[in-house]
Each structure stands twice: as C-alpha cells, then as structure tokens.
Design a protein around this motif. Structure first.
Motif, PDB file in Angstrom:
ATOM      1  N   ALA A   1       0.844  -1.195   0.000  1.00 29.89           N
ATOM      2  CA  ALA A   1       0.000   0.000   0.000  1.00 29.89           C
ATOM      3  C   ALA A   1       0.880   1.245   0.000  1.00 29.89           C
ATOM      4  O   ALA A   1       2.067   1.180   0.323  1.00 29.89           O
ATOM      5  N   LYS A   2       0.271   2.371  -0.351  1.00 27.33           N
ATOM      6  CA  LYS A   2       0.995   3.648  -0.377  1.00 27.33           C
ATOM      7  C   LYS A   2       0.222   4.709   0.405  1.00 27.33           C
ATOM      8  O   LYS A   2      -0.978   4.571   0.660  1.00 27.33           O
ATOM      9  N   GLY A   3       0.923   5.772   0.769  1.00 26.46           N
ATOM     10  CA  GLY A   3       0.282   6.929   1.379  1.00 26.46           C
ATOM     11  C   GLY A   3      -0.493   6.625   2.647  1.00 26.46           C
ATOM     12  O   GLY A   3      -0.025   5.924   3.544  1.00 26.46           O
ATOM     13  N   GLU A   4      -1.712   7.134   2.704  1.00 29.36           N
ATOM     14  CA  GLU A   4      -2.550   6.983   3.896  1.00 29.36           C
ATOM     15  C   GLU A   4      -2.888   5.521   4.184  1.00 29.36           C
ATOM     16  O   GLU A   4      -3.019   5.119   5.341  1.00 29.36           O
ATOM     17  N   LYS A   5      -3.040   4.738   3.125  1.00 28.80           N
ATOM     18  CA  LYS A   5      -3.372   3.323   3.316  1.00 28.80           C
ATOM     19  C   LYS A   5      -2.187   2.565   3.930  1.00 28.80           C
ATOM     20  O   LYS A   5      -2.381   1.612   4.690  1.00 28.80           O
ATOM     21  N   ALA A   6      -0.971   3.005   3.623  1.00 29.37           N
ATOM     22  CA  ALA A   6       0.213   2.396   4.231  1.00 29.37           C
ATOM     23  C   ALA A   6       0.238   2.721   5.729  1.00 29.37           C
ATOM     24  O   ALA A   6       0.522   1.854   6.564  1.00 29.37           O
ATOM     25  N   LYS A   7      -0.084   3.963   6.068  1.00 32.24           N
ATOM     26  CA  LYS A   7      -0.136   4.370   7.481  1.00 32.24           C
ATOM     27  C   LYS A   7      -1.229   3.601   8.226  1.00 32.24           C
ATOM     28  O   LYS A   7      -1.070   3.218   9.373  1.00 32.24           O
ATOM     29  N   GLU A   8      -2.366   3.395   7.537  1.00 33.75           N
ATOM     30  CA  GLU A   8      -3.482   2.649   8.123  1.00 33.75           C
ATOM     31  C   GLU A   8      -3.074   1.214   8.429  1.00 33.75           C
ATOM     32  O   GLU A   8      -3.411   0.664   9.487  1.00 33.75           O
ATOM     33  N   ALA A   9      -2.319   0.601   7.501  1.00 33.18           N
ATOM     34  CA  ALA A   9      -1.858  -0.778   7.689  1.00 33.18           C
ATOM     35  C   ALA A   9      -0.877  -0.877   8.855  1.00 33.18           C
ATOM     36  O   ALA A   9      -0.946  -1.806   9.664  1.00 33.18           O
TER      37      ALA A   9
END
Length: 229
Positions: A79-87
């Motif tokens: 994932a990238k961006g906000e979705k990476a932070k969410e993960a």
C-alpha cells in the motif's frame, strides 16, 4: 507407500478406522493419540461432492475463526500513502511497495499472508509466478485485495483462515492447536462447517459432504460423522 513410524502405528491402534465419530469425540481422540513433542495443529479435511473443473463449482474464501488458530500470522501489506499508514497502525508486520516486490524477487519470504490495495495489484500481479504456487497471492475472494486494510489486517491477526478446494474437491483447514480446549476446537470446526455449507454450489448434485476427517499435524486421521444437507 511411505513407511509409518512406531509411534504412528501405536496411535493408529487406538482408533477404529471403520467408525465415524461425532466431532467432539473425534477431536478428543485425535488429541489423545497425538504423539508430537510440540503443540500440534489440529486440521480438518472436507471431501466435497463438487466438480472443480466447472467454474461455478470452485470453492474459495476466508473466514475468521472465533477462537483463532493459535498461530501468529506475519502480514505483508502492499500500500501507499494513507493506506500504508493505516496498515501500520493496524499492526501489519511489513508495509510498503516497490522495495518489498524487489525483496520477494530476491527470495525473501518472511511473511504468511499478503494484503494489497487494488491500486497496487498492477505491480503485485507481476509476482504471480512467485506468490501463486505458495498460495500467497492476494485475492478479492479472500478479502486480501481491499482498500479497507485496517479490517483485513485485524481479521488476519484475529485468526482468519483461507479455504480452497483442491483438484480433488478437498478443502484442508486448520482449526487450532492441540493445546486448545476441546470446546474451542469444536466451535472453530462448526464455523468452518457452516461456511462451507453456505458455499455449496447450486449446480452441485448428490451428497455434498462426502467425507470429513480430523487429525493432528503428524497423527492419524479420524472420520467424522457425515453431515446431511
């Protein structure tokens, strides 16, 4: 046929191969005859009355076991961006994109489950020949291709298991560890049974659950009483 060890043969003597046991009794006996020195996994195999050559009779999915599997799954999220932070916030063990694709291409496999956001599948798809044979390729049917990465990671950590019928129509699923209370193993079993019952293809004719077997990692299999639909 492979030669069976003495401990396996002794365990086999305690089982009536001609009997189909109620699930609670089968689990109790499977644990009793388990001879491993480690905490063995309890597995169930369902032989289904399906024709996997037909597209509408291929069974695949995932379900969260109420009592988990007893195994901590290492999750890799593409994932990238906000979705990476969410993960990362959800507790994923590894999160990234190109760097992990490169690591996998170099032979790195320190993970058990792969999750990817849909926008990453163009790149992750290139790993098909590497991840596919190992059963690690993300798939929408199992909830591992999703933008809701928080939910995906939480479910996997909570005890989500994937199931898939092989060419012979057999589904193999772990339902926990031998150290689990019998009641918890039975509950996990019933969750799988209910899930597969609901997944029965409309075009499947005849007996659906042809044979059900429970066993520990290295122990002999015990027939479980068949289920009528």
């Amino acid at each position: 046929m492979a030669k069976k060890g003495k401990k396996y043969i002794e365990a086999l003597k305690q089982i009536d191969r001609s009997t189909s046991y109620p699930i609670a009794e089968a689990i109790e006996l499977a644990k009793k005859v388990d001879f491993t020195k480690f905490d063995a996994t309890v597995d169930v195999s369902f032989r289904l009355g399906i024709d996997t050559k037909k597209a509408d009779q291929q069974i695949r999915g995932a379900v969260v076991l109420p009592n988990g599997t007893g195994k901590t799954q290492r999750v890799l999220v593409f994932a990238k961006g906000e979705k990476a932070k969410e993960a990362e916030a959800a507790g994923a063990d590894y999160v990234g994109d190109a760097e992990y694709i490169n690591k996998i291409n170099q032979g790195w496999f320190e993970f058990d489950v792969v999750v990817a956001t849909p926008d990453m599948m163009g790149e992750v798809g290139k790993l098909g020949r590497t991840l596919g044979p190992k059963g690690l390729m993300p798939n929408p049917k199992t909830g591992t291709v999703t933008f809701d990465v928080e939910k995906a990671v939480n479910e996997i950590k909570a005890g989500k298991v994937e199931y898939r019928a092989d060419k012979a129509g057999i589904v193999h699923v772990p339902i926990g560890k031998a150290s689990f209370d019998d009641e918890k193993l039975v509950e996990n079993y019933n969750t799988i049974l209910d899930t597969l019952t609901k997944a029965k293809p409309a075009s499947s004719k005849g007996k659906y659950f042809k044979n059900i077997t429970v066993s520990t990692t290295m122990g002999p299999g015990l027939r479980v009483e068949s289920v009528s639909l």
